[in-house]
Design a protein around this motif. Structure first.
Motif, PDB file in Angstrom:
ATOM      1  N   THR A  94      12.556   8.013  -0.702  1.00 60.06           N
ATOM      2  CA  THR A  94      12.939   6.584  -0.329  1.00 60.06           C
ATOM      3  C   THR A  94      14.427   7.845  -0.010  1.00 60.06           C
ATOM      4  N   MET A  95      15.174   6.739   1.172  1.00 58.30           N
ATOM      5  CA  MET A  95      16.328   6.963   1.188  1.00 58.30           C
ATOM      6  C   MET A  95      17.058   6.116   1.935  1.00 58.30           C
ATOM      7  N   LEU A  96      18.346   6.277   2.348  1.00 56.81           N
ATOM      8  CA  LEU A  96      19.069   4.969   2.615  1.00 56.81           C
ATOM      9  C   LEU A  96      19.554   5.004   4.137  1.00 56.81           C
ATOM     10  N   THR A  97      18.843   3.910   4.675  1.00 52.24           N
ATOM     11  CA  THR A  97      19.157   4.048   6.627  1.00 52.24           C
ATOM     12  C   THR A  97      20.512   2.511   6.788  1.00 52.24           C
ATOM     13  N   LYS A  98      20.377   2.650   7.582  1.00 49.36           N
ATOM     14  CA  LYS A  98      21.560   1.746   8.867  1.00 49.36           C
ATOM     15  C   LYS A  98      20.075   0.997   9.619  1.00 49.36           C
ATOM     16  N   LYS A 134      23.041  -2.309   8.790  1.00 54.15           N
ATOM     17  CA  LYS A 134      23.510  -2.041   7.273  1.00 54.15           C
ATOM     18  C   LYS A 134      22.887  -1.561   6.551  1.00 54.15           C
ATOM     19  N   THR A 135      24.009  -1.116   5.399  1.00 56.76           N
ATOM     20  CA  THR A 135      22.237   0.608   4.827  1.00 56.76           C
ATOM     21  C   THR A 135      22.172   0.380   3.876  1.00 56.76           C
ATOM     22  N   ALA A 136      20.462   0.079   3.790  1.00 59.41           N
ATOM     23  CA  ALA A 136      19.512  -0.276   2.527  1.00 59.41           C
ATOM     24  C   ALA A 136      18.488   0.797   2.323  1.00 59.41           C
ATOM     25  N   ARG A 137      18.356   0.698   0.624  1.00 57.34           N
ATOM     26  CA  ARG A 137      17.165   1.688   0.271  1.00 57.34           C
ATOM     27  C   ARG A 137      15.694   1.615   0.723  1.00 57.34           C
ATOM     28  N   GLY A 138      15.262   2.501   1.637  1.00 53.45           N
ATOM     29  CA  GLY A 138      13.464   1.838   1.258  1.00 53.45           C
ATOM     30  C   GLY A 138      12.822   3.261   1.782  1.00 53.45           C
ATOM     31  N   ILE A 139      11.779   3.051   2.292  1.00 51.96           N
ATOM     32  CA  ILE A 139      10.645   3.889   1.815  1.00 51.96           C
ATOM     33  C   ILE A 139      10.311   4.746   2.883  1.00 51.96           C
ATOM     34  N   ARG A 140      10.724   5.624   2.770  1.00 55.66           N
ATOM     35  CA  ARG A 140      11.089   7.283   4.592  1.00 55.66           C
ATOM     36  C   ARG A 140       9.884   7.133   5.391  1.00 55.66           C
ATOM     37  N   ASN A 141      10.220   6.671   6.351  1.00 58.41           N
ATOM     38  CA  ASN A 141       9.475   7.064   7.884  1.00 58.41           C
ATOM     39  C   ASN A 141       9.794   7.250   9.120  1.00 58.41           C
ATOM     40  N   GLY A 148      -0.872  -3.229  10.288  1.00 55.92           N
ATOM     41  CA  GLY A 148      -0.960  -1.874   9.646  1.00 55.92           C
ATOM     42  C   GLY A 148      -0.275  -0.477   9.497  1.00 55.92           C
ATOM     43  N   ASN A 149       0.728  -0.733  10.194  1.00 57.49           N
ATOM     44  CA  ASN A 149       1.176   0.651  10.767  1.00 57.49           C
ATOM     45  C   ASN A 149       2.727   0.720   9.598  1.00 57.49           C
ATOM     46  N   PRO A 150       2.969   2.359   9.214  1.00 57.50           N
ATOM     47  CA  PRO A 150       3.955   2.495   8.013  1.00 57.50           C
ATOM     48  C   PRO A 150       5.396   2.761   8.918  1.00 57.50           C
ATOM     49  N   ASP A 151       5.471   2.804  10.398  1.00 54.34           N
ATOM     50  CA  ASP A 151       5.894   3.945  11.012  1.00 54.34           C
ATOM     51  C   ASP A 151       7.031   3.121  11.041  1.00 54.34           C
ATOM     52  N   PHE A 152       7.000   1.901  11.668  1.00 53.29           N
ATOM     53  CA  PHE A 152       8.241   0.976  12.425  1.00 53.29           C
ATOM     54  C   PHE A 152       8.545  -0.260  11.790  1.00 53.29           C
ATOM     55  N   VAL A 153       8.183  -0.183  10.060  1.00 58.37           N
ATOM     56  CA  VAL A 153       8.729  -1.652   9.510  1.00 58.37           C
ATOM     57  C   VAL A 153       9.367  -1.411   8.251  1.00 58.37           C
ATOM     58  N   SER A 154      10.337  -2.139   7.806  1.00 59.91           N
ATOM     59  CA  SER A 154      11.235  -1.994   6.599  1.00 59.91           C
ATOM     60  C   SER A 154      10.293  -1.724   5.323  1.00 59.91           C
ATOM     61  N   MET A 155      10.170  -1.003   4.614  1.00 55.20           N
ATOM     62  CA  MET A 155       9.413  -1.173   3.438  1.00 55.20           C
ATOM     63  C   MET A 155      10.673  -0.670   2.225  1.00 55.20           C
ATOM     64  N   LYS A 173       1.030  -1.066   0.098  1.00 52.29           N
ATOM     65  CA  LYS A 173      -0.042   0.444   0.366  1.00 52.29           C
ATOM     66  C   LYS A 173       0.846   1.449   0.104  1.00 52.29           C
ATOM     67  N   THR A 174       1.844   1.425   0.913  1.00 52.07           N
ATOM     68  CA  THR A 174       2.649   2.610   0.969  1.00 52.07           C
ATOM     69  C   THR A 174       3.166   2.610  -0.052  1.00 52.07           C
ATOM     70  N   LEU A 175       3.628   1.115  -0.665  1.00 47.23           N
ATOM     71  CA  LEU A 175       5.260   1.468  -1.847  1.00 47.23           C
ATOM     72  C   LEU A 175       3.918   1.821  -2.755  1.00 47.23           C
TER      73      LEU A 175
END
Length: 327
Positions: A248-252, A257-264, A296-303, A238-240
């Motif tokens: 998107t942003m890079l995060t550890k 480890k650095t990964a790119r996902g939807i900012r939350n 169904g909370n997008p705030d604390f999951v890796s997407m 849904k978020t995608l």
């Protein structure tokens, strides 16, 4: 490589059904086994082999466990505050497990035709064992140095992963992470091993461009994440589908480890917080991520998503592949 498109393995959202759908669509399906144990890997391979003989399994090459209990405790103290928001009960520090070598035994015994590696290269004796039975080996590189290391190790193909790619960076040698075009241009003069282009490839035009630059094939991930057969969570899809260019942003924050996902929220707030080294952080955030997805909370999951993830469509894998190949 007899395939033009490879479905990116994407550990965590990978399922046998996803891989089988990719295979039936005429591309090379890849199962991301990075976080599984040997038994789980065997079960997935068995399910895939019931439907197709041609598929790839991706595994994570382990790194030195250079983390301490103190680091885990410090990192978990922060994560715990988010677990409380999700009403997750407190638990002891998780055991950090890696099952790389037992997984390799499973893949050898099952005679999986394609095996790919991320975060490094396996010891030479394992490469030799796979080659003795004709397994096609695929390495991952995010820099020219890593590509050269893959060639010297004897990989049959090298995935060149640009900074645009969603999910984890496949890096294992210190070096500047660059866009895919720049990576291809810098690397081509230094290797003779055929390469597979990955990162920010989401349209038929992208596919053709990469092939024109000399890629043997392209690896597609985010463009397939919202498909019916994808194992991504409902909130991830849904978020995608609601995401925009630049989201998107890079995060550890989720794995260390650095990964790119939807900012939350979690990614934003963890930028200044202590994070345990990989893979400890992955195990520490596991219950939080699962609870967030289930609620169904997008705030604390890796997407995870690449820079062109906003182009994802809610349709079948077959339909996406037809568009990418202009069939």
């Amino acid at each position: 490589m007899k395939y033009t498109i490879i479905q990116a393995p994407m550990a965590g959202v990978s399922t046998p059904e996803f891989v089988i759908a990719a295979s039936k669509a005429g591309i090379l399906g890849s199962f991301g086994a990075g976080y599984l144990n040997a038994e789980q890997t065997q079960k997935a391979v068995d399910a895939i082999q019931q439907e197709t003989e041609q598929f790839c399994v991706n595994v994570f090459v382990p790194e030195e466990n250079n983390y301490t209990t103190a680091q885990m405790e410090e990192a978990y103290a922060i994560i715990r505050t988010y677990e409380e928001k999700l009403q997750v009960e407190e638990a002891p520090l998780p055991e950090v497990q890696q099952h790389f070598y037992t997984q390799l035994e499973v893949l050898l015994a099952a005679k999986v035709p394609y095996v790919s590696f991320t975060f490094g290269l396996p010891p030479v004796q394992w490469i030799e064992r796979f080659k003795q039975q004709g397994t096609i080996l695929i390495g991952t590189a995010t820099t020219t140095k890593e590509a050269i290391a893959n060639e010297q190790a004897g990989m049959d193909y090298i995935v060149l992963q640009g900074i645009e790619a969603g999910g984890h960076r496949g890096s294992f040698i210190e070096g500047e992470q660059v866009p895919l075009h720049e990576l291809i241009s810098a690397t081509k003069p230094h290797i003779t091993t055929p390469f597979i282009a990955a990162g920010g490839i989401a349209t038929a035009e992208d596919v053709q461009e990469m092939l024109s630059l000399g890629a043997q094939a392209v690896q597609i991930g985010s463009a397939l994440l919202a498909t019916t057969e994808s194992g991504a969570s409902a909130i991830h899809k849904k978020t995608l589908l609601n995401s925009q260019q630049g989201d998107t942003m890079l995060t550890k924050a989720f794995s260390g480890k650095t990964a790119r996902g939807i900012r939350n929220t979690f990614m934003e707030e963890m930028q200044t917080q202590p994070i345990a080294p990989y893979p400890a952080q992955h195990f520490l955030t596991n219950r939080m991520r699962q609870a967030s997805a289930q609620q169904g909370n997008p705030d604390f999951v890796s997407m995870w998503s690449g820079t062109k993830g906003y182009l994802a469509q809610a349709t079948s894998v077959e339909n996406i592949i037809h568009q990418l190949l202009k069939l």
